[in-house]
Design an enzyme around this catalytic site. Structure first.
Site, PDB file in Angstrom:
ATOM      1  N   CYS A 170      32.786  -4.707 -10.729  1.00  0.00           N
ATOM      2  CA  CYS A 170      32.846  -4.000  -9.393  1.00  0.00           C
ATOM      3  C   CYS A 170      33.132  -2.560  -9.509  1.00  0.00           C
ATOM      4  CB  CYS A 170      33.525  -4.804  -8.347  1.00  0.00           C
ATOM      5  SG  CYS A 170      32.630  -5.959  -7.721  1.00  0.00           S
TER       6      CYS A 170
ATOM      7  N   ARG B 124      39.656   0.959 -13.220  1.00  0.00           N
ATOM      8  CA  ARG B 124      39.710  -0.370 -13.898  1.00  0.00           C
ATOM      9  C   ARG B 124      40.100  -0.131 -15.492  1.00  0.00           C
ATOM     10  NH1 ARG B 124      36.215  -4.918 -11.107  1.00  0.00           N
ATOM     11  NH2 ARG B 124      38.127  -5.943 -11.225  1.00  0.00           N
TER      12      ARG B 124
ATOM     13  N   ARG C 156      26.847 -12.420  -7.153  1.00  0.00           N
ATOM     14  CA  ARG C 156      28.061 -12.310  -8.471  1.00  0.00           C
ATOM     15  C   ARG C 156      29.102 -13.119  -8.053  1.00  0.00           C
ATOM     16  NH1 ARG C 156      30.462  -7.310  -9.763  1.00  0.00           N
ATOM     17  NH2 ARG C 156      31.457  -8.564 -11.184  1.00  0.00           N
TER      18      ARG C 156
HETATM   19  C1  EPZ Z   1      41.045  -9.532 -11.160  1.00  0.00           C
HETATM   20  O1  EPZ Z   1      40.455  -8.126 -11.309  1.00  0.00           O
HETATM   21  C2  EPZ Z   1      39.935 -10.068 -10.051  1.00  0.00           C
HETATM   22  N1  EPZ Z   1      38.825 -10.196 -10.980  1.00  0.00           N
HETATM   23  C3  EPZ Z   1      39.472  -9.040  -9.058  1.00  0.00           C
HETATM   24  O2  EPZ Z   1      38.648  -9.881  -8.329  1.00  0.00           O
HETATM   25  C4  EPZ Z   1      40.792  -9.030  -8.253  1.00  0.00           C
HETATM   26  O3  EPZ Z   1      40.536  -8.072  -7.125  1.00  0.00           O
HETATM   27  C5  EPZ Z   1      42.141  -8.451  -9.141  1.00  0.00           C
HETATM   28  O4  EPZ Z   1      42.283  -9.392 -10.257  1.00  0.00           O
HETATM   29  C6  EPZ Z   1      43.233  -8.171  -8.283  1.00  0.00           C
HETATM   30  O5  EPZ Z   1      43.625  -9.451  -7.697  1.00  0.00           O
HETATM   31  C7  EPZ Z   1      38.904 -11.527 -11.559  1.00  0.00           C
HETATM   32  O6  EPZ Z   1      39.873 -12.271 -11.802  1.00  0.00           O
HETATM   33  C8  EPZ Z   1      37.522 -11.676 -12.662  1.00  0.00           C
HETATM   34  P1  EPZ Z   1      43.999  -6.330 -12.200  1.00  0.00           P
HETATM   35  P2  EPZ Z   1      41.391  -7.515 -12.629  1.00  0.00           P
HETATM   36  O7  EPZ Z   1      44.014  -6.191 -13.761  1.00  0.00           O
HETATM   37  O8  EPZ Z   1      42.046  -8.526 -13.530  1.00  0.00           O
HETATM   38  C9  EPZ Z   1      44.883  -1.873 -12.695  1.00  0.00           C
HETATM   39  C10 EPZ Z   1      36.551  -9.896  -7.108  1.00  0.00           C
HETATM   40  O9  EPZ Z   1      36.093  -9.486  -6.089  1.00  0.00           O
HETATM   41  N2  EPZ Z   1      45.112  -2.177 -14.327  1.00  0.00           N
HETATM   42  O10 EPZ Z   1      44.875  -7.105 -11.506  1.00  0.00           O
HETATM   43  O11 EPZ Z   1      40.639  -6.430 -13.295  1.00  0.00           O
HETATM   44  C11 EPZ Z   1      43.810  -1.734 -12.120  1.00  0.00           C
HETATM   45  O12 EPZ Z   1      43.183  -0.628 -12.218  1.00  0.00           O
HETATM   46  C12 EPZ Z   1      37.262  -9.277  -8.101  1.00  0.00           C
HETATM   47  O13 EPZ Z   1      36.487 -11.110  -7.340  1.00  0.00           O
HETATM   48  C13 EPZ Z   1      45.376  -1.143 -15.054  1.00  0.00           C
HETATM   49  O14 EPZ Z   1      45.931  -0.112 -14.717  1.00  0.00           O
HETATM   50  O15 EPZ Z   1      42.609  -6.945 -11.707  1.00  0.00           O
HETATM   51  C14 EPZ Z   1      43.821  -2.183 -10.653  1.00  0.00           C
HETATM   52  O16 EPZ Z   1      44.362  -1.082 -10.026  1.00  0.00           O
HETATM   53  C15 EPZ Z   1      37.238  -7.846  -7.667  1.00  0.00           C
HETATM   54  N3  EPZ Z   1      45.324  -1.491 -16.493  1.00  0.00           N
HETATM   55  C16 EPZ Z   1      45.166  -3.133 -10.785  1.00  0.00           C
HETATM   56  O17 EPZ Z   1      45.749  -3.126 -11.953  1.00  0.00           O
HETATM   57  C17 EPZ Z   1      45.007  -2.731 -16.977  1.00  0.00           C
HETATM   58  O18 EPZ Z   1      44.854  -2.766 -18.118  1.00  0.00           O
HETATM   59  C18 EPZ Z   1      44.918  -4.494 -10.611  1.00  0.00           C
HETATM   60  O19 EPZ Z   1      43.872  -4.833 -11.640  1.00  0.00           O
HETATM   61  C19 EPZ Z   1      44.640  -3.477 -15.964  1.00  0.00           C
HETATM   62  C20 EPZ Z   1      44.584  -3.381 -14.551  1.00  0.00           C
END
Ligand code: EPZ
Length: 418
Positions: A115, A120, A396
């Site tokens: 998304c 990200r 999705r």
């Molecule tokens: C998971 O995404 C979920 N997706 C997301 O759900 C969910 O919104 C998110 O966790 C937070 O709960 C899946 O599990 C497939 P994060 P993820 O890494 O792992 C920053 C949905 O609608 N970050 O916890 O990508 C990032 O930019 C989706 O089902 C970094 O900076 O989330 C964000 O601001 C949308 N560097 C924050 O951390 C990194 O290497 C949270 O991201 C990784 C993340």
């Protein structure tokens, strides 16, 4: 490309039985790379799951599915490369990094898609893997990983990233010795991944707490596993009923996964009854604003329910401040709600919402999965017809959302874009 045509105003009555969670199944499917063979139960047909199946098949892994039972056999695993054409379809493509490094000690994976709700980045994934001795080069949109010198160790996560926590857990399970992850994400899907891996013979403890400990094992065997139910779909259905009015029962739910939402629904005037794995909500459709929504890592209010909750505030009496703390640009859907007569002011990661008596139907466009779901909910309680375009975003993470809502009395049909 499909669209939803909705005629608003119907109250919702009936029962919904939850399938297992998209965000639990996707890392579990990736983790299956490290096992001999895996059988997963209650697997729904989300687009993201179909795309993860394509990635596993490209790696030589056999994935078969009969109704909601998925069987994964890794005997044919003969590849450590994931091309951009597959990786760009979903965020979870990055989850194969850890398992490929565990099993084959190398990986070449294109940057993930997902998304468009923020930048990200994957820096926390890569930094954590480097702390386990992985050599990483990034060029031309690809991540080249050499895990020949990987070793167990301590990984300190700067932020409680869900994906980074899962990737590092999976990269560690076959490493000799003890790996500790400090400041991991605590989402229920992380605990589910721990339980899945332990059912294969891994030795992981502490998921859901401030420190996860992984004692490496030599190999992972076989298992039959039923991932946890989808708390975000559960929350989406509860909010739909709150907005439309009526009474629904959500079965196969885990109330302990989102008391933050349940408290807000009660504060807005809904009646909630919790009975083991059943949540019953009753609403007169006349709601009070909850005043403040701040998204936070689990157990705080989930960012994946913010769009749906913001939609609810557009028809709740009073004003509400919505602060999105996880993603930089998760308010695109709010621009679409303005077309329906919502009163919303947005500045960076803050939205200020004042309730109106009624929304009115309009042509609106989904830009991402949960924002699209929020537009559907708005259409269900708006006056007149609403068309939600670009429904593939919603597919999705929801398995024919129109059928689930129709079964509760909503007037919603799927049409193809002419
Ligand atoms: C998971 O995404 C979920 N997706 C997301 O759900 C969910 O919104 C998110 O966790 C937070 O709960 C899946 O599990 C497939 P994060 P993820 O890494 O792992 C920053 C949905 O609608 N970050 O916890 O990508 C990032 O930019 C989706 O089902 C970094 O900076 O989330 C964000 O601001 C949308 N560097 C924050 O951390 C990194 O290497 C949270 O991201 C990784 C993340």
């Amino acid at each position: 490309m499909d669209k939803f045509l909705i005629y608003g105003g119907e109250k919702l009555f009936g029962t919904v039985k939850l399938d297992c969670a998209k965000n639990a199944i996707l890392p579990i499917m990736a983790a299956s790379i490290m096992a001999d063979d895996v059988t997963l139960l209650d697997v729904p047909d989300y687009l993201d799951i179909q795309n993860m199946e394509k990635i596993l098949s490209f790696l030589g892994i056999k994935v078969t599915r009969k109704n909601k039972v998925m069987h994964i056999s890794t005997i044919g695993l003969n590849n450590y490369f994931v091309p951009i054409t597959l990786a760009k379809e979903l965020r979870s493509s990055i989850f194969v990094l850890g398992p490929l490094l565990s099993k084959l000690k190398k990986a070449k994976v294109a940057y993930p898609g997902g998304c468009e709700i923020g930048l990200r980045p994957i820096d926390l994934h890569l930094k954590g893997l480097q702390e386990l001795g992985v050599k990483i080069e990034e060029s031309h949109g690809y991540i080249f990983c050499d895990g020949s010198k990987m070793k167990s160790g301590v990984v300190n996560l700067d932020f409680q990233s869900v994906g980074a926590t899962e990737n590092i857990m999976m990269a560690s399970v076959l490493l000799e010795g003890k790996t500790i992850i400090h400041n991991p994400a605590k989402e229920p899907e992380i605990v589910d991944l721990q339980n899945f891996l332990n059912s294969l013979g891994a030795h992981i403890s502490g998921a859901g707490t401030d420190n996860i400990e992984i004692i490496g094992t030599s190999r992972l065997g076989s298992t039959t596993y039923s991932p946890i139910s989808d708390r975000i779909i559960c929350g989406t259905m509860l909010i739909a009923c709150a907005m439309c009015g009526g009474k629904i029962v959500v079965e196969n739910a885990r109330p302990e996964h989102f008391f933050s939402l349940i408290n807000k629904l009660q504060k807005s005037g809904c009646k909630i009854n919790l009975n083991n794995d059943k949540i019953t909500i009753e609403s007169k459709g006349k709601l009070k604003s909850v005043g403040l929504i701040k998204t936070l890592p689990y157990p705080g209010f989930p960012t994946d329910l913010m769009p749906q909750m913001l939609a609810m505030q557009t028809i709740s009496k009073g004003c509400c401040v919505v602060q999105e703390n996880l993603f930089e640009t998760r308010f695109k859907f709010a621009q679409e709600l303005l077309k329906m007569g919502a009163k919303i002011t947005i500045k960076d990661r803050i939205a200020f919402v004042c309730g109106v008596k009624n929304l009115s139907g309009a042509d609106v466009f989904a830009h991402d999965l949960r924002g699209g779901a929020a537009l559907v909910l708005a259409g269900l309680c708006a006056k007149g017809y609403t068309t939600v375009h670009n429904v593939y975003h919603i597919d999705r993470g929801y398995n024919h959302l129109e059928n689930t809502l129709s079964s509760l009395g909503a007037k919603i049909i799927r049409q193809s874009e002419e």
